[in-house]
Design an enzyme around this catalytic site. Structure first.
Site: not given
Ligand code: THU
Length: 131
Positions: A43, A45, A54, A56, A87, A90
């Protein structure tokens, strides 16, 4: 097919590089394409929170950029138990490369498995565009 452990190792290695200064929630992902190649992502940010990507989708993008058009398996690693599932966004993007993909969520001490079609029932797919 690539050993499941190799995919988990690739996802965990990417997770170690996760850029998550705001949530501190590190995620790694690794996908295996139809020819056995492995692509990983973490991920990423942003100070503009909504731009966060994300793990994925990063892994999927790397696979597609290398020419992948089919996936066999997706592994998502987190540092929580029970292991966190991908999520909704994704799930939808992964569905582009097929719904019959094994999705494995791995935490420090737990593992959960699904088929993508079960994580995304009644999926919106390209077939709808042809109706
Ligand atoms: N996140 C992912 O990388 N994948 C997911 O399927 C759910 C959430 C990340 C996004 C963000 O950087 C952190 O998790 C918290 O939401």
């Amino acid at each position: 097919m690539t050993a499941p452990d190799a995919l988990v190792a690739a996802a965990r290695a990417a997770m170690a590089n996760a850029y998550a200064p705001y949530s501190q929630f590190r995620v790694g992902a690794a996908v295996e394409d139809g020819t056995g190649r492995v692509f990983a992502g973490c991920n990423v940010e942003s100070a503009s929170y909504g731009l966060t990507i994300c793990a994925e989708r990063m892994a999927l993008g790397a696979a597609v950029a290398a020419g992948a058009r089919q996936l066999r398996r997706v592994v998502v690693t987190t540092e929580v138990d029970p292991a966190a599932a991908p999520c909704g966004a994704c799930r939808q993007l992964l569905a582009e490369l097929g719904l019959d993909v094994e999705v494995v969520a791995v935490g420090p001490a737990s593992e959960r498995r699904w088929l993508l079609r079960d994580l995304l029932p009644d999926a919106f797919t390209r077939e709808a565009l042809d109706r």
